[in-house]
Design an enzyme around this catalytic site. Sequence first.
Site, PDB file in Angstrom:
ATOM      1  CG  ASP A  27      73.744 -37.339 -17.029  1.00  0.00           C
ATOM      2  OD1 ASP A  27      74.682 -36.819 -17.674  1.00  0.00           O
ATOM      3  OD2 ASP A  27      72.636 -36.792 -16.894  1.00  0.00           O
ATOM      4  CD  GLU A  28      75.294 -36.349 -22.026  1.00  0.00           C
ATOM      5  OE1 GLU A  28      74.987 -36.422 -23.233  1.00  0.00           O
ATOM      6  OE2 GLU A  28      75.709 -35.300 -21.493  1.00  0.00           O
ATOM      7  CG  ASP A  84      71.489 -38.710 -21.299  1.00  0.00           C
ATOM      8  OD1 ASP A  84      71.628 -38.776 -20.070  1.00  0.00           O
ATOM      9  OD2 ASP A  84      71.282 -37.644 -21.901  1.00  0.00           O
TER      10      ASP A  84
END
Length: 386
Positions: free
Chosen positions: A102-103, A9
């Site tokens: 974003d992961e 993350d």
Amino acid sequence: MERAIVHMDLDTFFVSCERLNNDKLKGIPVIVGGGERGVVASCSYEARFYGVRSAMPIKMALRLCPEARVVKGDMEMYSRLSQTVTHVIEEKAPVVKKASIDEHYLDISGMDKFFGAYKWTEELSQSITHHTGLPISFALSVNKTVAKIGTGEAKPTGRKEIRQEMVKPFLSPLSIKKIPMLGDTTFQLLSRIGIRQIYTLAEMPVEVLQQMIGKNGIDIWKKANGIDHSPVEPYTERKSISTEHTFGQDTIDMAKLRGLITGMVEKLAYQLRSEQWLTCTVVLKIRYSNFDTETRQCRIPYTSADHTLSRSVMELFDKLYNRRMRIRLVGVRFTNLVRGSLQINLFEDTQEMVSLYQAMDRIKNRFGYDKVGKASGFRLSPKKEK
């Protein structure tokens, strides 16, 4: 063989991207969002210290943290950096799933036979930061649920390894809020009967939990016990959703065409939000009465908002439809999907717009997607699709 699942993350991703372009933003409270009537899209840890949170109205955030620096945000830059991170990971990891902008989830099971899984993941995170300048946290565990919770506990810029024998001791003292997909309504319901820690939830009879909150009760109970057999499915940029409508009689009625397209976009946008997808590419297709078919597409910042998508599709329609010939078929497609829960353009829209989307989705979830919508699209929504 014990599974080795990694959740990575990017820490305060939007803020970190802005700090790459402006060193003056480092070490100070930063809010990414738009306009006085807008909402917070992201905020730095310095701002969070004062109680600022995502989706909070900008005005409220500035009352909590008056010295915060507000930045409008640049989704094009965020998308570009996200793609760079994905490329770095895909070059090294055997199985990757991009869960959101974003992961990422990685399945590196078996890596210990050749190279320490934790050491390998740590070197990958360092490589990401080296290539992009972005800080990243990760957790390595036996499944996706535990790895995701672990990353949350490791932040900011932390690393955590949770082996099988440590899963229950790790999860037990945590709040049930940490369980992925456990919403506020379920949290409030469980809290009222004294279930606030994962340990208590894990010890609860699964049958009782299912009676209380329905079919999701079993999934939540499994997650509380650290059970998650779901695979890391490789991510592909080519996933898309689409719909087409063939007219019974070819038409040149512009009001009818625009209303129909609006309804099609609303249906697809609702599907995006329901399945937690975001799109950055919209495609419009027109087939004329002589069977000539033309398509045009454009890239936009990642979104799942009706009005943003409708505006883009209508702009494509105005550019594409220039023959003044009757139309036989229209089609709309959203592609280049990534997982994400952003429902609207948080940089431009107001808290009232956020609330409106949430209310409309609740009505659609309960009564059907075609029970509420824009007047132009609702009255002329497609009844026949191919």
